[in-house]
Structures are given as C-alpha cells and as structure tokens.
Design a protein around this motif. Structure first.
Motif, PDB file in Angstrom:
ATOM      1  N   ASP A  85       0.838  -1.205   0.000  1.00 12.47           N
ATOM      2  CA  ASP A  85       0.000   0.000   0.000  1.00 12.47           C
ATOM      3  C   ASP A  85       0.871   1.251   0.000  1.00 12.47           C
ATOM      4  O   ASP A  85       0.561   2.235  -0.676  1.00 12.47           O
ATOM      5  CB  ASP A  85      -0.922   0.017   1.223  1.00 12.47           C
ATOM      6  N   ALA A  86       1.976   1.228   0.742  1.00 15.86           N
ATOM      7  CA  ALA A  86       2.868   2.389   0.813  1.00 15.86           C
ATOM      8  C   ALA A  86       3.475   2.699  -0.550  1.00 15.86           C
ATOM      9  O   ALA A  86       3.606   3.873  -0.932  1.00 15.86           O
ATOM     10  CB  ALA A  86       3.968   2.150   1.842  1.00 15.86           C
ATOM     11  N   THR A  87       3.814   1.671  -1.299  1.00 18.76           N
ATOM     12  CA  THR A  87       4.396   1.864  -2.626  1.00 18.76           C
ATOM     13  C   THR A  87       3.371   2.461  -3.576  1.00 18.76           C
ATOM     14  O   THR A  87       3.678   3.399  -4.333  1.00 18.76           O
ATOM     15  CB  THR A  87       4.919   0.523  -3.176  1.00 18.76           C
ATOM     16  N   LEU A  88       2.153   1.944  -3.548  1.00 20.97           N
ATOM     17  CA  LEU A  88       1.100   2.486  -4.402  1.00 20.97           C
ATOM     18  C   LEU A  88       0.745   3.909  -3.995  1.00 20.97           C
ATOM     19  O   LEU A  88       0.525   4.775  -4.850  1.00 20.97           O
ATOM     20  CB  LEU A  88      -0.132   1.574  -4.368  1.00 20.97           C
ATOM     21  N   ALA A  89       0.715   4.163  -2.696  1.00 16.89           N
ATOM     22  CA  ALA A  89       0.425   5.516  -2.207  1.00 16.89           C
ATOM     23  C   ALA A  89       1.509   6.493  -2.648  1.00 16.89           C
ATOM     24  O   ALA A  89       1.211   7.649  -2.969  1.00 16.89           O
ATOM     25  CB  ALA A  89       0.291   5.515  -0.690  1.00 16.89           C
ATOM     26  N   ALA A  90       2.759   6.034  -2.704  1.00 14.21           N
ATOM     27  CA  ALA A  90       3.858   6.895  -3.164  1.00 14.21           C
ATOM     28  C   ALA A  90       3.666   7.262  -4.634  1.00 14.21           C
ATOM     29  O   ALA A  90       3.948   8.398  -5.035  1.00 14.21           O
ATOM     30  CB  ALA A  90       5.201   6.206  -2.947  1.00 14.21           C
ATOM     31  N   ALA A  91       3.183   6.319  -5.437  1.00 15.99           N
ATOM     32  CA  ALA A  91       2.911   6.612  -6.851  1.00 15.99           C
ATOM     33  C   ALA A  91       1.807   7.653  -6.975  1.00 15.99           C
ATOM     34  O   ALA A  91       1.878   8.557  -7.818  1.00 15.99           O
ATOM     35  CB  ALA A  91       2.533   5.332  -7.597  1.00 15.99           C
ATOM     36  N   ILE A  92       0.793   7.549  -6.136  1.00 16.43           N
ATOM     37  CA  ILE A  92      -0.288   8.531  -6.140  1.00 16.43           C
ATOM     38  C   ILE A  92       0.244   9.887  -5.703  1.00 16.43           C
ATOM     39  O   ILE A  92      -0.064  10.922  -6.306  1.00 16.43           O
ATOM     40  CB  ILE A  92      -1.447   8.071  -5.231  1.00 16.43           C
ATOM     41  N   SER A  93       1.085   9.901  -4.679  1.00 18.65           N
ATOM     42  CA  SER A  93       1.681  11.163  -4.215  1.00 18.65           C
ATOM     43  C   SER A  93       2.509  11.820  -5.310  1.00 18.65           C
ATOM     44  O   SER A  93       2.467  13.044  -5.478  1.00 18.65           O
ATOM     45  CB  SER A  93       2.561  10.911  -2.989  1.00 18.65           C
ATOM     46  N   ALA A  94       3.256  11.019  -6.070  1.00 14.87           N
ATOM     47  CA  ALA A  94       4.055  11.569  -7.165  1.00 14.87           C
ATOM     48  C   ALA A  94       3.154  12.216  -8.215  1.00 14.87           C
ATOM     49  O   ALA A  94       3.481  13.286  -8.755  1.00 14.87           O
ATOM     50  CB  ALA A  94       4.916  10.475  -7.794  1.00 14.87           C
ATOM     51  N   GLU A  95       2.017  11.605  -8.487  1.00 13.67           N
ATOM     52  CA  GLU A  95       1.077  12.180  -9.459  1.00 13.67           C
ATOM     53  C   GLU A  95       0.461  13.468  -8.913  1.00 13.67           C
ATOM     54  O   GLU A  95       0.276  14.434  -9.658  1.00 13.67           O
ATOM     55  CB  GLU A  95      -0.012  11.170  -9.820  1.00 13.67           C
ATOM     56  N   ILE A  96       0.159  13.498  -7.634  1.00 19.11           N
ATOM     57  CA  ILE A  96      -0.374  14.719  -7.008  1.00 19.11           C
ATOM     58  C   ILE A  96       0.657  15.846  -7.117  1.00 19.11           C
ATOM     59  O   ILE A  96       0.326  16.983  -7.483  1.00 19.11           O
ATOM     60  CB  ILE A  96      -0.760  14.462  -5.539  1.00 19.11           C
ATOM     61  N   GLU A  97       1.915  15.533  -6.799  1.00 15.57           N
ATOM     62  CA  GLU A  97       2.978  16.543  -6.884  1.00 15.57           C
ATOM     63  C   GLU A  97       3.140  17.049  -8.312  1.00 15.57           C
ATOM     64  O   GLU A  97       3.343  18.245  -8.537  1.00 15.57           O
ATOM     65  CB  GLU A  97       4.285  15.966  -6.357  1.00 15.57           C
TER      66      GLU A  97
END
Length: 86
Positions: free
Chosen positions: A54-66
C-alpha cells in the motif's frame, strides 16, 4: 469476457490498488479527473505490480499529485505574468 479475464478483473477490484483504480475511473467518467492522470496511474500501478505494498502504491499517487501541483503552479505563474490575473 473469458472466464480467466473475469476472474482477473474480480481479483483486481478486491485489491486496494484495483479498488483505487476503479474509483479513479468513475471520477474520470464524472469529469473530475483527466484521462491522462488515470492512464499515468494505471501504468504506474502496472509497473509496480498489483501485489505492491500500500505504501508503494500511495507513493505513486503522491508523485502524481505533486506533478499536478507543479503543473498548476506553472500555469498560475504564466497566467499572472502574461495576463496580470492572479
């Protein structure tokens, strides 16, 4: 849809990443998210693997938000510089 494809789709919908993408697709259909964002996240999730944490997928989402925030900041700056509108 073949039996295997149907089973794979069910499994993806039951994972957190699959559920996220299903809801993201709904938001795209509602006009709240661009198709490009949806596509980039689908590709990112595929690259990371459906069994990624989940942390890895959340990091991908965070990168898209940024990425979106950087895009918005540049657009606001250009609008202010060229049109005098803040």
């Amino acid at each position: 849809m073949t039996k295997m494809a149907g089973r794979s789709a069910f499994i993806l919908r039951t994972t957190p990443g699959g559920q996220f993408l299903a809801e993201l697709g709904q938001e795209r259909r509602n006009g709240n998210v661009s198709p490009e964002v949806e596509q980039r996240l689908k590709l990112a999730f595929r690259g990371l693997g459906w069994d990624a944490s989940d942390a890895t997928l959340a990091a991908a989402i965070s990168a898209e938000i940024e990425r979106g925030e950087r895009d918005a900041a540049v657009l606001k700056k250009l609008r202010a510089d060229l049109f005098g509108v803040d």
